[in-house]
Write a protein that holds these residues in place. Structure first.
Motif, PDB file in Angstrom:
ATOM      1  N   LYS A   9      16.940  12.908  -2.419  1.00  9.79           N
ATOM      2  CA  LYS A   9      15.665  12.205  -2.190  1.00  9.79           C
ATOM      3  C   LYS A   9      15.874  11.045  -1.192  1.00  9.79           C
ATOM      4  N   VAL A  10      16.860  10.221  -1.471  1.00  8.38           N
ATOM      5  CA  VAL A  10      17.092   9.060  -0.595  1.00  8.38           C
ATOM      6  C   VAL A  10      17.441   9.524   0.819  1.00  8.38           C
ATOM      7  N   LEU A  11      18.251  10.580   0.918  1.00  7.56           N
ATOM      8  CA  LEU A  11      18.648  11.058   2.255  1.00  7.56           C
ATOM      9  C   LEU A  11      17.443  11.561   3.037  1.00  7.56           C
ATOM     10  N   SER A  12      16.557  12.297   2.356  1.00  2.00           N
ATOM     11  CA  SER A  12      15.425  12.830   3.127  1.00  2.00           C
ATOM     12  C   SER A  12      14.477  11.706   3.521  1.00  2.00           C
ATOM     13  N   GLU A  13      14.306  10.721   2.634  1.00  6.12           N
ATOM     14  CA  GLU A  13      13.438   9.582   3.010  1.00  6.12           C
ATOM     15  C   GLU A  13      14.034   8.811   4.192  1.00  6.12           C
ATOM     16  N   GLN A  14      15.341   8.517   4.094  1.00  3.93           N
ATOM     17  CA  GLN A  14      15.970   7.718   5.150  1.00  3.93           C
ATOM     18  C   GLN A  14      16.031   8.510   6.464  1.00  3.93           C
ATOM     19  N   ALA A  15      16.247   9.850   6.347  1.00  2.00           N
ATOM     20  CA  ALA A  15      16.351  10.674   7.561  1.00  2.00           C
ATOM     21  C   ALA A  15      15.042  10.681   8.338  1.00  2.00           C
ATOM     22  N   SER A  16      13.930  10.497   7.632  1.00  2.00           N
ATOM     23  CA  SER A  16      12.658  10.484   8.358  1.00  2.00           C
ATOM     24  C   SER A  16      12.323   9.086   8.881  1.00  2.00           C
ATOM     25  N   GLN A  17      13.135   8.097   8.494  1.00  2.71           N
ATOM     26  CA  GLN A  17      12.880   6.705   8.898  1.00  2.71           C
ATOM     27  C   GLN A  17      13.787   6.291  10.055  1.00  2.71           C
ATOM     28  N   LEU A  18      15.127   6.403   9.823  1.00  2.00           N
ATOM     29  CA  LEU A  18      16.112   6.010  10.833  1.00  2.00           C
ATOM     30  C   LEU A  18      17.458   6.591  10.421  1.00  2.00           C
ATOM     31  N   VAL A  19      18.002   7.467  11.268  1.00  2.00           N
ATOM     32  CA  VAL A  19      19.295   8.082  10.939  1.00  2.00           C
ATOM     33  C   VAL A  19      20.440   7.207  11.424  1.00  2.00           C
ATOM     34  N   HIS A  20      20.344   6.740  12.653  1.00  2.00           N
ATOM     35  CA  HIS A  20      21.477   6.009  13.213  1.00  2.00           C
ATOM     36  C   HIS A  20      21.002   4.879  14.109  1.00  2.00           C
ATOM     37  N   VAL A  21      21.746   3.789  14.095  1.00  2.00           N
ATOM     38  CA  VAL A  21      21.511   2.707  15.052  1.00  2.00           C
ATOM     39  C   VAL A  21      22.867   2.072  15.322  1.00  2.00           C
ATOM     40  N   SER A  22      23.064   1.573  16.521  1.00  2.00           N
ATOM     41  CA  SER A  22      24.371   1.008  16.876  1.00  2.00           C
ATOM     42  C   SER A  22      24.654  -0.259  16.077  1.00  2.00           C
ATOM     43  N   ASN A  23      25.938  -0.550  15.926  1.00  2.00           N
ATOM     44  CA  ASN A  23      26.337  -1.818  15.314  1.00  2.00           C
ATOM     45  C   ASN A  23      26.107  -3.008  16.243  1.00  2.00           C
ATOM     46  N   LEU A  24      25.490  -2.758  17.392  1.00  2.00           N
ATOM     47  CA  LEU A  24      25.022  -3.884  18.217  1.00  2.00           C
ATOM     48  C   LEU A  24      23.833  -4.554  17.541  1.00  2.00           C
ATOM     49  N   TYR A  25      23.229  -3.847  16.565  1.00  2.00           N
ATOM     50  CA  TYR A  25      22.038  -4.356  15.866  1.00  2.00           C
ATOM     51  C   TYR A  25      22.278  -4.310  14.362  1.00  2.00           C
ATOM     52  N   TYR A  26      21.421  -4.956  13.610  1.00  2.00           N
ATOM     53  CA  TYR A  26      21.490  -4.920  12.138  1.00  2.00           C
ATOM     54  C   TYR A  26      20.693  -3.744  11.613  1.00  2.00           C
ATOM     55  N   ASN A  27      21.044  -3.272  10.394  1.00  2.00           N
ATOM     56  CA  ASN A  27      20.148  -2.348   9.700  1.00  2.00           C
ATOM     57  C   ASN A  27      20.181  -2.654   8.215  1.00  2.00           C
ATOM     58  N   LYS A  28      19.025  -2.437   7.558  1.00  2.00           N
ATOM     59  CA  LYS A  28      18.863  -2.875   6.168  1.00  2.00           C
ATOM     60  C   LYS A  28      19.726  -2.082   5.173  1.00  2.00           C
ATOM     61  N   PRO A  29      19.814  -0.735   5.296  1.00  2.00           N
ATOM     62  CA  PRO A  29      20.645  -0.019   4.321  1.00  2.00           C
ATOM     63  C   PRO A  29      22.102  -0.510   4.299  1.00  2.00           C
ATOM     64  N   ALA A  30      22.670  -0.819   5.458  1.00  2.00           N
ATOM     65  CA  ALA A  30      24.058  -1.302   5.484  1.00  2.00           C
ATOM     66  C   ALA A  30      24.147  -2.675   4.816  1.00  2.00           C
ATOM     67  N   ALA A  31      23.153  -3.521   5.054  1.00  2.00           N
ATOM     68  CA  ALA A  31      23.160  -4.858   4.446  1.00  2.00           C
ATOM     69  C   ALA A  31      23.045  -4.744   2.926  1.00  2.00           C
ATOM     70  N   ARG A  32      22.184  -3.821   2.460  1.00  2.00           N
ATOM     71  CA  ARG A  32      22.025  -3.629   1.007  1.00  2.00           C
ATOM     72  C   ARG A  32      23.310  -3.096   0.387  1.00  2.00           C
ATOM     73  N   LEU A  33      23.957  -2.161   1.097  1.00  2.00           N
ATOM     74  CA  LEU A  33      25.193  -1.575   0.563  1.00  2.00           C
ATOM     75  C   LEU A  33      26.302  -2.619   0.482  1.00  2.00           C
ATOM     76  N   ALA A  34      26.442  -3.428   1.535  1.00  2.00           N
ATOM     77  CA  ALA A  34      27.479  -4.469   1.535  1.00  2.00           C
ATOM     78  C   ALA A  34      27.237  -5.442   0.381  1.00  2.00           C
ATOM     79  N   THR A  35      25.959  -5.800   0.171  1.00  2.00           N
ATOM     80  CA  THR A  35      25.626  -6.746  -0.906  1.00  2.00           C
ATOM     81  C   THR A  35      25.982  -6.148  -2.267  1.00  2.00           C
ATOM     82  N   LEU A  36      25.663  -4.867  -2.445  1.00  2.00           N
ATOM     83  CA  LEU A  36      25.983  -4.203  -3.717  1.00  2.00           C
ATOM     84  C   LEU A  36      27.497  -4.151  -3.930  1.00  2.00           C
TER      85      LEU A  36
END
Ligand SMILES: Cc1ncc(COP(=O)(O)O)c(C=O)c1O
Length: 424
Positions: free
Chosen positions: A62-89
């Protein structure tokens, strides 16, 4: 074009790096997988301790299909929320202030630890000579991955063979032998890297006393204590952090992860402690500053969202407790058998090794007893991986049920009985 059959798949132009079993897995759900012909297998290999929630858990798809329709990849030149949430967890799960770096595999995570140790050894050089310290001590029979850094760190000759010149700066000593460790610490040593339980090397556990003694040596010689939790992390040993199942009060300086972190997604990472490494208060976790390290896909939003869902589920469902209960079940049933082919059960939680009396099992001369047993178990409907020539491992999903364990052990008992030499 006709569909690929089993022979076509086995003859595909893949490099021959793996001694694969002749099975094509085509589907999985929970603790079960199916082959091309529709035969079901209980999966107690789980991608070698990867599929922590079993195959295709609803929460992950479920999470993969939701995220895949939102944003699959972005460079580490920028921030992204899933990575920030994962690091916090992750920092919440470690329960010690620190920071996280994301990558894609266990070997890559350990390469990151090696780079962190080299930076530390430079920042805190030998107090007398002022030369950078660079040597890392690891343990015999350890496994730290297949990159050039990983094989140099690994304490098994067969993994290194044919790849000289290796990355210099590693020493290997016997596990659980504090005298040998003390003897190996020299003026260039900057870190100790260890698996709380060695997985690939045969399921060998560091004792609580040894882990504490290692910590003490690190404190007195100003060395980093780095734990490789690639195989044993995230609930597999009965605690979210593997080392806490052995030495609950231990405070590591850095930890590497992969495998169970993503429940099947290619993800890895490492954490470094925020503790100060000098009188100015420089944090250990700051030593890899801008430009010192990177990975294109590290912290990719799709994989980070999936990993966050997996780790949240492990925590919310208290799956580490299930790992501990299933361990007790497995140990009790196997000990009741008093089976002549079984030497001992080692390990913790759902990283268990069954050590075999190899001479009591029929096997061809060109096969080890463990590989022959794994092959026969596969034919009988149970997938397990070997760990060296005389050990097989149980690494089921952390969601495995009591009934599934009962079923797997019944297959194991019948298979062991059928392979006993006395029945030849
Ligand atoms: C303890 C340990 N470290 C590192 C690795 C390497 O991980 P990967 O295959 O994801 O590179 C493994 C893989 O089995 C492992 O068990």
């Amino acid at each position: 074009m006709r569909a690929m059959n089993h022979e076509d798949i086995m003859n595909a132009p893949l490099m021959p790096t793996y001694a694969r079993f002749p099975l094509t897995v085509s589907k999985g759900k929970g603790s079960r997988v199916w082959d091309e012909g529709g035969k079901a297998y209980l999966d107690f290999c789980s991608g070698i301790a990867v599929c922590s929630l079993g195959h295709c858990p609803d929460v992950l798809t479920k999470v993969l299909s939701e995220q895949a329709s939102q944003l699959v990849h972005v460079s580490n030149l920028y921030y992204n929320k899933p990575a920030a949430r994962l690091a916090t967890l992750l920092v919440e799960l470690v329960e010690i202030p620190g920071k996280v770096f994301f990558c894609n595999s266990g070997a890559e995570a350990n390469d990151g630890l090696i780079k962190l140790a080299r930076r530390f050894g430079r920042h805190c050089p030998n107090p007398t000579s002022k030369e950078p310290r660079f040597e890392i001590i690891t343990f015999n029979r350890s496994f730290h991955g297949r990159t050039l850094g990983g094989i140099a760190a690994t304490g098994q000759q067969k993994i290194k063979e044919g790849f000289d010149p290796l990355l210099p700066g590693f020493r290997h000593v016997p596990l659980n032998n504090i005298e040998s460790l003390r003897d190996a610490i020299g003026e260039n040593t900057c870190a100790i890297l260890m698996e709380p339980i060695q997985g690939e090397g045969g399921v060998n556990q560091a004792t609580p006393e040894f882990l504490q003694a290692v910590r003490k040596e690190c404190q007195s010689h100003n060395l980093l204590l780095m734990l490789d939790e690639v195989q044993c992390g995230f609930g597999r040993l009965g605690e979210m952090m593997g080392w806490r199942a052995i030495a609950p009060d231990l405070e590591p300086d850095a930890v590497s992860w992969a495998k169970g972190m993503g429940g099947g997604l290619p993800v890895g990472g490492f954490w470094a402690n925020d503790r100060a490494v000098d009188e100015d208060g420089t944090e250990l976790s700051s030593l890899l500053g801008p430009g010192t390290h990177g990975s294109t896909y590290g912290g990719n939003p799709l994989i980070s969202a999936g990993s966050h869902a997996v780790l949240s589920e492990i925590r919310e469902k208290n799956l580490p407790a299930n790992a501990a209960e299933r361990e007790a079940q497995i140990r009790s049933v196997i000990s009741d058998w008093k089976h002549p082919a079984v030497r001992e059960v080692r390990g913790r939680g759902l990283l268990l090794g069954l050590a075999l009396n190899v001479d009591s099992l029929k096997h061809a001369e060109n096969s080890t007893a463990s590989a022959a047993l794994c092959r026969q178990l596969m034919e009988n409907g149970l997938l397990v991986p070997p760990a060296g020539p005389d050990v097989i491992r149980f690494l089921p999903a952390l969601t495995v049920t009591e009934d599934e364990v009962t079923e797997a052990l019944a297959i194991l008992k019948t298979t062991l009985d059928g392979m006993l030499v006395s029945q030849a």
